[in-house]
Design a protein around this motif. Structure first.
Motif, short mmCIF file in Angstrom:
data_model
loop_
_atom_site.label_atom_id
_atom_site.label_comp_id
_atom_site.label_asym_id
_atom_site.label_seq_id
_atom_site.Cartn_x
_atom_site.Cartn_y
_atom_site.Cartn_z
N TYR A 1 4.80 17.43 -15.09
CA TYR A 1 4.01 16.87 -16.18
C TYR A 1 4.09 15.35 -16.19
O TYR A 1 3.07 14.66 -16.33
CB TYR A 1 4.49 17.44 -17.51
CG TYR A 1 3.97 16.68 -18.71
CD1 TYR A 1 2.69 16.90 -19.18
CD2 TYR A 1 4.76 15.72 -19.34
CE1 TYR A 1 2.21 16.18 -20.27
CE2 TYR A 1 4.29 15.00 -20.43
CZ TYR A 1 3.01 15.24 -20.89
OH TYR A 1 2.53 14.52 -21.95
N CYS A 2 5.30 14.81 -16.07
CA CYS A 2 5.47 13.35 -16.07
C CYS A 2 4.70 12.71 -14.91
O CYS A 2 4.06 11.66 -15.08
CB CYS A 2 6.94 12.99 -15.99
SG CYS A 2 7.89 13.32 -17.49
N ALA A 3 4.76 13.35 -13.74
CA ALA A 3 4.06 12.79 -12.58
C ALA A 3 2.55 12.82 -12.78
O ALA A 3 1.86 11.81 -12.54
CB ALA A 3 4.45 13.57 -11.33
N PHE A 4 2.01 13.93 -13.25
CA PHE A 4 0.57 14.04 -13.45
C PHE A 4 0.11 13.20 -14.64
O PHE A 4 -1.00 12.65 -14.62
CB PHE A 4 0.16 15.50 -13.65
CG PHE A 4 -0.02 16.26 -12.38
CD1 PHE A 4 -0.92 15.83 -11.41
CD2 PHE A 4 0.69 17.42 -12.14
CE1 PHE A 4 -1.10 16.53 -10.23
CE2 PHE A 4 0.52 18.13 -10.95
CZ PHE A 4 -0.39 17.69 -10.01
N ARG A 5 0.94 13.10 -15.67
CA ARG A 5 0.57 12.27 -16.83
C ARG A 5 0.49 10.81 -16.42
O ARG A 5 -0.41 10.08 -16.88
CB ARG A 5 1.63 12.46 -17.92
CG ARG A 5 1.25 11.81 -19.25
CD ARG A 5 0.13 12.56 -19.91
NE ARG A 5 -0.20 11.96 -21.20
CZ ARG A 5 -1.12 11.04 -21.40
NH1 ARG A 5 -1.81 10.59 -20.37
NH2 ARG A 5 -1.36 10.58 -22.60
N ALA A 6 1.40 10.37 -15.56
CA ALA A 6 1.33 9.00 -15.07
C ALA A 6 0.06 8.80 -14.24
O ALA A 6 -0.59 7.74 -14.32
CB ALA A 6 2.56 8.69 -14.23
#
Length: 463
Positions: free
Chosen positions: A364-369
């Motif tokens: 999630y953090c990677a895709f949100r970034a």
């Protein structure tokens, strides 16, 4: 810490410690532990514990530049740590055989070390330049391990015999080369060929990212193409279904994110790579293919099927918190070869849910970034890190990931890096746009009898 744009000398920070950790995990053979310790503690484990202590101390002050505040990756790591402590307390509340108690103690310390690495990376690696430095170091470490494995496979030369730093001792037998179908099956500096192949596959998306970034935005790229080739070859030479599956997972994430023209080139490159492997190492591709076609009669696959039956009674008896992480000894109860099944047995439903949440939080953090940033470098890096985390996330169903130090360390480090990337994007000028955009304005309800309200208006105009 001197900002990068000022051209000053970069001082040691969280990224520096994380780089040392990544190199220790991949350049020091996994079977070596510290001398003079009552417990088998690897150098990587010791560095992870030091990172945890330093992170805790840095959180007590506001002058060291360490990030604070909530983050999805940080929250997932914290909850996973809580589940481990709860399971350990539940397991040790009653009687445990001495061998299971010793295994539980060591597993708890190991997991706290890798969790500390993830949290320290999430809060201590600040800025895109430091994230790049850490990820490039991870690629370099994995490439070194891959070179050791290729030499083991091609020439039977085991360099691990010469990688004996002072202050370390072997923990058991130092055997890094197995056999399968008349081929040497290397492990590099990892603990097992399966771990070796999966770690190499985890680093493949990172090497590809920096090779393409060098071509698109300037900078060195040939070295990263070389690393990519070495890592891909080593993954294949591990003769592991998990490694082949890991490469496929990485391709599923990376290729759709490419431009159409580059997508076609990537597919052609995969075909050329497989063809070259057939020519350079005759029989290798056929052996890998047979691992999947003969899975119904393969002894390892049959062992995994029996593992479900063995684990059934344990799951029913300790459903919520499990029997204790590390207490299910394979030599005593049989191999499970499935991290999700092993977590359900040893950590219960709580531990299994939080392990899955850990993988999802990192992705999630990677895709949100990626969604929130307009920088093409950050966008590409986001999907790359997500692919790297998806590799152990899905491969955990095919081998016991947490039983292998290098694969576990790289996984938790990548989750922390994903959180650090999301923090970097949140700190960018202008703020972060909302995930779903601005809500649409609801239109006015049409009037049922428009002529009733329009009549006075017409009368007024006519007057």
């Amino acid at each position: 810490m001197v900002p990068d744009h000022l051209g000053g000398k970069q001082q040691a920070d969280g990224a520096t410690l994380a780089c040392v950790y990544a190199l220790a995990m991949t350049m020091i053979p996994a079977a070596l532990v510290l001398k003079g310790m009552p417990m088998a503690i690897t150098p990587g484990m010791a560095i992870g514990l030091v990172m945890g202590v330093l992170w805790f101390c840095a959180q007590l002050v506001t002058t060291l530049g360490v990030a604070k505040g909530r983050n999805a990756a940080r929250t997932a790591l914290f909850l996973f740590a809580c589940s481990q402590l709860a399971t350990y307390g539940y397991a040790t509340y009653g009687y445990l055989p001495p061998d299971e108690l010793a295994a539980a103690d060591r597993t708890l310390i190991t997991l706290l070390a890798v969790i500390s690495v993830g949290i320290a990376a999430c809060d201590g690696v600040r800025g895109l330049a430091r994230i790049d430095r850490l990820l490039k170091t991870m690629v370099a470490g994995a490439t070194f391990m891959a070179v050791v494995g290729i030499l083991q496979f091609m020439a039977g030369l085991d360099l691990t015999q010469y990688l004996m730093p002072p202050g370390l001792r072997p923990n058991g037998e130092m055997s890094y080369v197995l056999e399968r179908s008349n081929f040497r099956r290397p492990a590099g500096t990892a603990g097992h060929p399966i771990e070796f192949g999966v770690v190499c596959a985890m680093a493949v998306p990172l090497a590809l990212h920096y090779a393409l970034r060098g071509m698109d935005h300037g900078g060195p790229h040939r070295r990263w193409w070389l690393c990519l080739a070495i890592l891909a070859v080593a993954s294949m030479q591990s003769l592991s279904r998990s490694a082949v599956l890991a490469l496929a997972i990485a391709a599923i994430f990376i290729i759709p994110a490419m431009t159409p023209k580059r997508r076609v080139r990537a597919l052609l490159g995969i075909l050329l790579f497989v063809g070259a492997m057939r020519v350079v190492v005759p029989g290798l591709v056929g052996t890998l293919y047979s691992l999947f076609t003969s899975i119904s009669v393969d002894p390892s696959a049959e062992s995994r099927r029996r593992a479900v039956e063995r684990a059934g009674s344990e799951i029913a008896e300790h459903l919520v918190l499990g029997r204790g992480m590390g207490t299910y000894l394979p030599e005593k109860y049989g191999w499970l070869d499935n991290q999700y099944l092993g977590t359900l047995v040893q950590n219960g439903v709580v531990g299994l849910v939080l392990l899955i949440f850990l993988y999802l939080a990192g992705m999630y953090c990677a895709f949100r970034a990626r969604l929130a940033s307009k920088d093409p470098r950050v966008r590409d890096l986001g999907v790359t890190i997500a692919a790297c985390i998806a590799v152990p996330g899905i491969s955990s169903a095919t081998f016991d990931l947490i039983g292998f130090a290098v694969a576990t360390g790289y996984t938790f480090l990548l989750v922390g890096v994903a959180g650090a990337l999301w923090r970097t994007v949140q700190e960018q000028p202008g703020g972060v746009p909302p995930l779903l955009g601005e809500p649409l304005q609801r239109g006015r309800r049409p009037q049922r009898h428009p002529h009733r309200r329009s009549a006075p208006h017409r009368t007024e105009v006519s007057a």
